[in-house]
Design an enzyme around this catalytic site. Sequence first.
Site, PDB file in Angstrom:
ATOM      1  N   GLU A 193      42.830  51.100  39.835  1.00 25.19           N
ATOM      2  CA  GLU A 193      43.912  50.135  39.647  1.00 25.19           C
ATOM      3  C   GLU A 193      43.357  48.953  38.858  1.00 25.19           C
ATOM      4  O   GLU A 193      42.346  48.356  39.232  1.00 25.19           O
ATOM      5  CB  GLU A 193      44.452  49.687  41.008  1.00 25.19           C
ATOM      6  CG  GLU A 193      45.618  48.718  40.872  1.00 25.19           C
ATOM      7  CD  GLU A 193      46.542  48.710  42.096  1.00 25.19           C
ATOM      8  OE1 GLU A 193      46.438  49.612  42.947  1.00 25.19           O
ATOM      9  OE2 GLU A 193      47.390  47.796  42.190  1.00 25.19           O
ATOM     10  N   ARG A 194      44.014  48.637  37.760  1.00 19.50           N
ATOM     11  CA  ARG A 194      43.588  47.545  36.872  1.00 19.50           C
ATOM     12  C   ARG A 194      42.191  47.774  36.305  1.00 19.50           C
ATOM     13  O   ARG A 194      41.463  46.815  36.045  1.00 19.50           O
ATOM     14  CB  ARG A 194      43.638  46.191  37.596  1.00 19.50           C
ATOM     15  CG  ARG A 194      44.915  45.907  38.358  1.00 19.50           C
ATOM     16  CD  ARG A 194      46.127  46.039  37.498  1.00 19.50           C
ATOM     17  NE  ARG A 194      47.370  45.765  38.244  1.00 19.50           N
ATOM     18  CZ  ARG A 194      48.573  45.923  37.714  1.00 19.50           C
ATOM     19  NH1 ARG A 194      48.717  46.357  36.484  1.00 19.50           N
ATOM     20  NH2 ARG A 194      49.653  45.662  38.418  1.00 19.50           N
ATOM     21  N   GLU A 317      52.560  43.092  49.085  1.00 20.85           N
ATOM     22  CA  GLU A 317      52.975  44.099  48.110  1.00 20.85           C
ATOM     23  C   GLU A 317      53.128  45.473  48.751  1.00 20.85           C
ATOM     24  O   GLU A 317      52.631  46.477  48.253  1.00 20.85           O
ATOM     25  CB  GLU A 317      51.978  44.133  46.947  1.00 20.85           C
ATOM     26  CG  GLU A 317      51.885  42.782  46.237  1.00 20.85           C
ATOM     27  CD  GLU A 317      50.969  42.786  45.020  1.00 20.85           C
ATOM     28  OE1 GLU A 317      50.027  43.575  44.981  1.00 20.85           O
ATOM     29  OE2 GLU A 317      51.231  41.971  44.110  1.00 20.85           O
ATOM     30  N   ASP A 391      48.029  34.557  40.783  1.00 25.56           N
ATOM     31  CA  ASP A 391      47.411  35.873  40.702  1.00 25.56           C
ATOM     32  C   ASP A 391      46.535  36.036  39.466  1.00 25.56           C
ATOM     33  O   ASP A 391      46.971  36.650  38.490  1.00 25.56           O
ATOM     34  CB  ASP A 391      48.512  36.947  40.708  1.00 25.56           C
ATOM     35  CG  ASP A 391      47.940  38.349  40.818  1.00 25.56           C
ATOM     36  OD1 ASP A 391      46.750  38.467  41.152  1.00 25.56           O
ATOM     37  OD2 ASP A 391      48.680  39.317  40.576  1.00 25.56           O
ATOM     38  N   GLU A 419      42.788  41.987  34.079  1.00 27.06           N
ATOM     39  CA  GLU A 419      44.173  42.427  34.241  1.00 27.06           C
ATOM     40  C   GLU A 419      45.139  41.613  33.382  1.00 27.06           C
ATOM     41  O   GLU A 419      46.016  42.171  32.736  1.00 27.06           O
ATOM     42  CB  GLU A 419      44.570  42.332  35.718  1.00 27.06           C
ATOM     43  CG  GLU A 419      46.047  42.634  35.962  1.00 27.06           C
ATOM     44  CD  GLU A 419      46.446  42.536  37.427  1.00 27.06           C
ATOM     45  OE1 GLU A 419      45.571  42.316  38.285  1.00 27.06           O
ATOM     46  OE2 GLU A 419      47.653  42.696  37.704  1.00 27.06           O
TER      47      GLU A 419
HETATM   48  O1  GCW Z   1      46.942  41.181  40.690  1.00 31.78           O
HETATM   49  C1  GCW Z   1      47.722  41.967  41.511  1.00 31.78           C
HETATM   50  C2  GCW Z   1      47.646  43.299  40.870  1.00 31.78           C
HETATM   51  C3  GCW Z   1      47.695  44.432  41.830  1.00 31.78           C
HETATM   52  C4  GCW Z   1      46.705  44.173  42.955  1.00 31.78           C
HETATM   53  C5  GCW Z   1      47.113  42.888  43.652  1.00 31.78           C
HETATM   54  C6  GCW Z   1      46.138  42.502  44.745  1.00 31.78           C
HETATM   55  C7  GCW Z   1      45.379  45.737  44.143  1.00 31.78           C
HETATM   56  O2  GCW Z   1      48.648  43.401  39.910  1.00 31.78           O
HETATM   57  O3  GCW Z   1      47.358  45.597  41.128  1.00 31.78           O
HETATM   58  O4  GCW Z   1      46.630  45.229  43.854  1.00 31.78           O
HETATM   59  O5  GCW Z   1      47.125  41.834  42.744  1.00 31.78           O
HETATM   60  O6  GCW Z   1      45.262  41.697  44.458  1.00 31.78           O
HETATM   61  O7  GCW Z   1      46.250  42.990  45.843  1.00 31.78           O
END
Ligand code: GCW
Length: 722
Positions: A193-194, A317, A391, A419
Amino acid sequence: MKLYRLPGNYTLLMCLIITAFSSPVSPIRAEDGYRLWLRYDPLPAQTIQSYRTRITSLVIQGDSPTMLAMRLELSRGCSGLLGYQVPPADIIDRDGAIVVGTPKSSSIIAGLKLDRQLQAQGQEGYLIRSTRSGNRSITVIASNGETGLLYGAFHFLRLLQTQRSIDKLNIAEKPRLQRRLLNHWDNLNGSIERGYAGQSLWNWSELPDRIDDRLRDYARANASIGINGSVLNNVNANSRSLSAEYLHKAAAIAAVFRPYGVRVYLSARFSAPIELGGLKTADPLDREVSQWWKKKADEIYGIIPDFGGFVVKANSEGQPGPRTYNRSHADGANMLAAALAPHNGIVMWRAFVYDAKPGYDRAGAASENLEPFDGKFAANILLQVKNGPIDFQPREPFHPLFGAMPKTQLMPELQITQEYLGFSNHLAFLAPMWREFLDSDTFAKGRGSTVTKVVDGSLYRQRLTGIAGVANTGSSRNWTGHDFAQANWYAFGRLAWNPDQTSSQIAREWIEMTLTNDRSVIDTLARLILESHEAVVDYMTPLGLHHIMWPGHHYGPAPWWDRGERDDWNSVYYHRADLKGLGFDRTGDGSNSIRHYHPQVQKSFADLKACPDKFLLWFHHLPWDYRMRSGRIMWDELALHYQRGVEWTRSARRQWGGLAGSIDPERHKAVAMKLEIQERDAVHWRDAVLLYFQTFSKRPLPDGVEKPQRTLEEYKARSLTW
Ligand code: GCW
């Protein structure tokens, strides 16, 4: 001279390694980036000459796996850099002996009576000293712990790589933070992921039977910068990571990492008792649930005796968590902490929680959810807080939780993987961004209460300390996709070790070790990479703008985005452009999420005269013709930032092009191609964002800003590709 008796496979291994890493005389040869900053090619002849009498033999006593790893590294490094063999010896029989050991492993070190000084450095710290033994002048690398020795050896090699004098060494180093961890957002199917540098380094389907050699180099690289832990799986966790089958796989990885002082940690899915244990609930106050976790912890430590602990993303999330059962974050964290405590394991509970409530400001969500629980978390818990309140944006003010929870142990979470910063396509050296964060003054105990002092434990005597970086590594041959992204992995480690280190120190070190030791080239490159983060902010989100990336993948701009299922998944929520102006009012007249900061900090952000330009639109909604410090109106200033960012990418390409003969052709070409993409993307960012905001500002682009290459409709039609 009595030769040191080498353990069985050591000689063979050393020959293999020296052959693999020895290089032809010309420093400019093709390189694929695999060796990172641990290249060990011969130094310039003059430098070698200056080291010749200072490095003549390696006197290393001790045969543990860590000692073996350290010895290999030193002999590989010294022989490679110096172009002559530095033989092992078990006595000091000449000037220039490098003597390495703990008082336990080495009678020579024990004889030096360094006990008190070594005590002060702990297990991971070390001393490097030029001294005498009898009539011989020697260099000593000493520590109370073997991992400390390994770190000391890497420090010594770094001195050589960066051509420092080693004549009068008197170095005492120890890490300022205890848990210096990479967080891998790696999924069990090999995707990341990312992640922008290939697939996961852990091949779960082959483990534990086949172990990729590369894991050792990963651990070496981490050890070389003091990283001592690795969370193997994504915080969006799969319960299977905690199954016996996967624990044995993780144990195989842990076995490779162990000699390098890197411990393994796992992300724990809060609902694992249901998914793995067949229970009906994961309620943290349910006895069966807590029993299940205790048993699970016992099982884990039976398989991985030095397991580090859990990271948990709960009620964020879509992840399960204690809130699902009407329990608090503290209830959830404490239950897990109790299971790990008997084994000295820790819980890193993430503060990245933001419940969607109508009309709320996401920048205040974590504070609302967690601040009330200050003092309620067990002693083996670290609250893991992202550097900023939204974020991992290209620029954010520091997260208000730093300084606001004096009775809670906090650790920062930084994102090394880019990201929101152009993936592995854009050159963005992140040390300056992290410095800005670490240097931020929380005012929690008066002026000078920096984030660094909160997290290194000095402000509130925090006993357990740490820092996490979301890794940017993957199966790409050069580990990080962009050759310069290696610098961010490096910088994270160096700052985790010493959060006071300057960006320019880190930049120069990395360049010298990784790219070139030609002084004039180092200067050019250092300037370039030190400017890069600000340039990215300029062409993406200047003046405090944030989260206007294309939704989902977050590559390229989409400030018009308003179709997300939640308000705070829309760009328009963050920039609030209208006919009057631009920006998110977080002051008392607006969302008032500014209240989560110390009053002194509030004042400096709320007062337009005090608020730095870089955070203006983060905290204020300002008219398009608002008069900036520069004398220009806000619209013009904004446009000029975008233009400036574009111009930087062009200048970076030119400068890099000019270095063609000074950098090896393979990496030169690879980076040149990335810089071309970066320029293309910067132009796209500038045009798309300005065209869109122009529909509100209704003003012409100021002089000096180029005409957009396409129409707004074209930019809206498809996202940038990578
Ligand atoms: O930055 C966001 C990302 C998600 C990530 C989330 C997190 C792992 O878009 O991909 O999930 O934060 O930090 O939990």
